[in-house]
Each structure stands twice: as C-alpha cells, then as structure tokens.
Design an enzyme around this catalytic site. Structure first.
Site, short mmCIF file in Angstrom:
data_model
loop_
_atom_site.label_atom_id
_atom_site.label_comp_id
_atom_site.label_asym_id
_atom_site.label_seq_id
_atom_site.Cartn_x
_atom_site.Cartn_y
_atom_site.Cartn_z
N THR A 102 0.83 -1.21 0.00
CA THR A 102 0.00 0.00 0.00
C THR A 102 0.87 1.26 0.00
O THR A 102 0.58 2.24 -0.70
CB THR A 102 -0.94 0.01 1.22
N SER A 137 -7.17 -0.09 -6.63
CA SER A 137 -6.88 -0.47 -5.25
C SER A 137 -5.48 -1.06 -5.24
O SER A 137 -5.01 -1.61 -6.24
CB SER A 137 -7.89 -1.51 -4.74
N THR A 138 -4.81 -0.94 -4.10
CA THR A 138 -3.52 -1.63 -3.96
C THR A 138 -3.69 -3.12 -4.26
O THR A 138 -2.78 -3.77 -4.80
CB THR A 138 -2.96 -1.44 -2.55
N ASN A 139 -4.87 -3.67 -3.95
CA ASN A 139 -5.13 -5.09 -4.14
C ASN A 139 -4.90 -5.55 -5.57
O ASN A 139 -4.46 -6.69 -5.80
CB ASN A 139 -6.57 -5.44 -3.75
N THR A 184 34.01 -40.40 -14.14
CA THR A 184 32.78 -40.63 -13.39
C THR A 184 33.16 -40.81 -11.93
O THR A 184 34.11 -41.54 -11.62
CB THR A 184 32.02 -41.87 -13.89
N SER A 315 46.37 -14.13 -4.63
CA SER A 315 46.86 -14.30 -3.27
C SER A 315 47.59 -13.04 -2.81
O SER A 315 48.20 -12.33 -3.61
CB SER A 315 47.80 -15.49 -3.18
N SER A 316 47.49 -12.77 -1.53
CA SER A 316 48.23 -11.65 -0.95
C SER A 316 49.62 -12.06 -0.49
O SER A 316 50.41 -11.23 -0.08
CB SER A 316 47.45 -11.08 0.24
N LYS A 321 49.90 -16.71 -8.01
CA LYS A 321 48.71 -17.53 -7.83
C LYS A 321 47.50 -16.82 -8.43
O LYS A 321 47.27 -15.64 -8.19
CB LYS A 321 48.48 -17.79 -6.35
#
Length: 431
Positions: A102, A137-139, A184, A315-316, A321
């Site tokens: 609403t 209507s909001t409905n 698999t 990587s830090s 990497k």
C-alpha cells in the site's frame, strides 16, 4: 528555495519539504519501515511498471468520463517521466514493508499527483486518492505491477542466459578435434571429445532459459481492475477491459486478463514458479562453474586441463597464484538464488483469505535474483568462458596415462574386450 509545507491525515499532521514530491503517507511509511535495506530507487523495473499501470488507469478513466481530461493527461505525462527514469529520487521507501505494498502504491500516487499539479501550474490540485488512484486499489495495482516488473526483468535474464549458451557453443567449436579423459565419480572413465563438455553445458543453460521464459510468460495474465479484494468496487463498467488493453499498448506486451480475479490477487504461485526457474538456472550455472573450477585446478598438483583467463591476482602472499574467481562468484550467486526462492515459497504460503500482504518481499527477492542471474551469466560468458583454453598437453598426458593403466589392468585380469577398445596410442584422426 526549500520551504516547509504541512500535510494532514487521520493520525495528525507532518511537516514536509516543498522540494519533496511525496506526501504524508510516504513520510510515515519511511519512518515505519526503516530497515537500512534497498529503497524503491534500486528497483527501477518496479517503478516503471507501476507508473505505466497508473498511466493506463488515467487514460481509461478519461476515456470513461470519470476523470477530467486535463488531470488525466497531466497524470499520464508524469507517469511517463517516472517510467523513463525520472523523479526516482522521490521514492525513498524501502521495498520490503507491511501492508502488502500500500505504501509503495501511495508513494507513486503522491509523486504523480504533485508532479501533475506542477504541470498544470497549480491551476488544479491533483489528488493522490481521488485522481491518481481513481478506479484502483492496492489489491489489484500492486500484483499487476509486480507481474509486469518480473516479466520484463526475466526477459533480460533469459537473453543473458542465451548469450552464455552461445559462448559455450563457440568454445565447443574451438575444440572439436580434442579428446580428453572422461571421468565418473572423479575416477578415470573413457575418452570423450572436449567439445562434448561445452555442448552439454550449453544445452543445460538453454533448457534453463526456456523454463524461465515459460514461467515468466504466465505472468502476462493480469488482475488489473479487480480493485478491492476482487470485487471491482469503485471502477466504472468497462474499466477492466480498457485499462488492460491500454497497458498492453503502453508496454508492447501481449497481456491478458486473469481468469479469476480472486485467485489473481490472493495467490502468488505464478511468481513462485518464476522463483523455481530462477533457482534452477542458478544451479545449472553453478554446476558448470564447479566443473570448470575442478578442471582448472592446479596448475601443478591438480587436473590442470583447463586454463581460465586470469582476471586478478589470487593471493596476498603467494606470488603468481591465480584463483578461479568467476566460477566461485557464479557458485555463490546460485546459493543466493536458492535462498531467494525459499523466501518466495514461504511468502506465497503465508497469504491468507482474500489477499496476501507478503508481495513486497516476493518482489524484492525476484527482482534482485533475476538481476543477479542476468549479470552473473553475462560475467561468466565474457570474463571466463570466452577466454578459457584447454591445456592440450595436460589433456593428452592424462588421457595417455590412463589408457596405459587401463590396458595393463585389462591384460592382468584377462579382459580382452577392454584391450581391444582402449588402444595405447590415439586412433587415426584423433588428436
């Protein structure tokens, strides 16, 4: 110059800035639903859809003689401004709210009323209720706008999924002559063409796109004109048909009336089907991403058969990497989509009697999820699949080593069929 104006409602009065187009209902709702989340501004598809519903309603009301033409045309002009991306700064409400939407409906009514009044240069005061919300209507307005927003958003998502499928098909075409070791249960199996991997992936994505398109297509059936709890109360004869026809023209979509007005405003199951299709597409992408992540593992201690494009340092602390960040993004988004679909399911089951007040959270999860799915499919294609390559040396080494072991095992156990069908050297014509 910023001035203060005073507005009144049944609870009292409230002071607003003259620069704000919204009114007292929006101001109160903004205080009530302050969660720190996303505002309506972050959901332009919903604002566009709702504005177009208001435009169609105004046109119809003028046509049926229940709204003065000058007011109706001003409302339509204001609605088209919102639908075109304008005035969005005047929608401060958070999307998730009580009351079944609403407050969202009233936010739009107030903004369009203020803008229409300005367009008429104050000659007439356009009222949010009596003029902008006439015959509505909001409905019925909010389910219609939600269906429309999800339908249009899903079309973009489907387009992005198809783009990813095309990317996978192109990749299959690049490696038609390469044969790799199939697996698999992560154990060595039999040789298969590398192209088959991507062809199967493309088929899965296309299937998911078709399911999503079909589910979203069901939302073309709109409950516009149902008004209060499906009674049509307050709407003049002929309004429902004319308004929906006008909305179809405005959106250039093939819209239809919902078969049963009560079901159209009380049930959100059509949206739940879209959520299911959205989550399915996310799972499909996550499975593909997971496979590529495994095949790209290494490059020394893993499979190392696929090389993903390096998009950032991984990587830090470990130089050189590079992590499979795009596949990992895809997988995490799929988790979000599953969570969003679960929220939609809970919201759909929580509706009661004539209407459900849980539409706002369904709106949020679907529009957010569909946008994420669209974007992640695009990123997956452009920043991962398009640039991936098969490490043919590693592929051949794994294939040759596995075949050697298979033949030796077959000889040891007397399985002559296996010896005949797993040659040590690739067959003529194979890479």
């Amino acid at each position: 110059m910023d001035q203060i104006r005073v507005e009144h409602d049944l609870l009292g009065e409230i002071m607003l800035s003259s620069n704000d187009l919204f009114g007292i209902h929006t101001a109160r709702a903004s205080e009530n639903f302050r969660l720190g989340g996303e505002s309506l501004r972050q959901f332009p598809a919903l604002l566009t859809a709702l504005a177009l519903v208001k435009s169609a309603a105004a046109w119809t009301n003028v046509k049926l003689g229940v709204l003065p033409a000058e007011i109706g045309h001003a409302v339509m002009t204001a609605a088209h401004e919102v639908a075109g991306g304008g005035l969005h700064e005047h929608f401060p409400l958070e999307l998730v709210q009580g009351g079944g939407g609403t407050s969202t409906n009233m936010n739009m009514n107030e903004v369009l009323a203020s803008r229409a009044t300005a367009l008429l240069e104050g000659a007439v005061r356009v009222d949010p209720h009596d003029h902008v919300n006439r015959s509505q209507s909001t409905n019925d307005v909010m389910p219609t706008a939600l269906n429309l927003a999800v339908l249009t958003t899903a079309r973009e998502t489907v387009r992005s999924l198809r783009g990813l499928a095309e990317s996978l098909e192109r990749k299959a075409g690049q490696y038609r002559s390469l044969e790799r070791l199939g697996r698999t249960c992560l154990q060595d199996a039999v040789p298969v063409p590398a192209a088959l991997v991507h062809q199967g992936q493309a088929a899965s994505v296309l299937s998911a796109a078709r399911v999503l398109e079909s589910a979203a297509g069901e939302l073309r059936r709109m409950p516009l004109g149902a008004t209060a709890i499906g009674t049509g109360l307050g709407a003049p004869p002929g309004y429902r048909e004319l308004a929906l026809r006008r909305l179809a023209e405005e959106t250039e979509l093939d819209l239809e009336p919902v078969a049963n007005l009560s079901e159209g405003i009380s049930s959100l199951e059509g949206l739940a089907s879209v959520a299911d299709a959205m989550a399915r597409a996310g799972r499909v992408l996550a499975r593909i991403a997971g496979d590529l992540r495994i095949l790209a593992s290494g490059p020394i201690g893993g499979f190392g058969e696929v090389r993903l494009p390096p998009v950032q340092a991984g990587s830090s602390i470990m130089p050189g990497k590079v992590n499979p960040v795009i596949p990992e993004l895809v997988m995490q988004v799929s988790f979000q989509l599953e969570g969003g679909a679960h929220i939609v399911h809970l919201a759909c089951s929580a509706g009661e009697l004539e209407v459900t007040p849980m539409g706002p959270v369904v709106t949020a999860e679907l529009l957010r999820g569909l946008r994420r799915l669209e974007r992640v499919a695009c990123l997956f294609a452009t920043r991962c699949v398009d640039g991936l390559t098969w490490n043919e040396e590693a592929v051949r080494a794994n294939l040759r080593g596995s075949l050697q072991e298979a033949v030796e095992s077959a000889v040891e156990h007397g399985h002559t069929y296996a010896v005949n069908h797993f040659p040590l050297e690739p067959a003529e014509g194979r890479t």
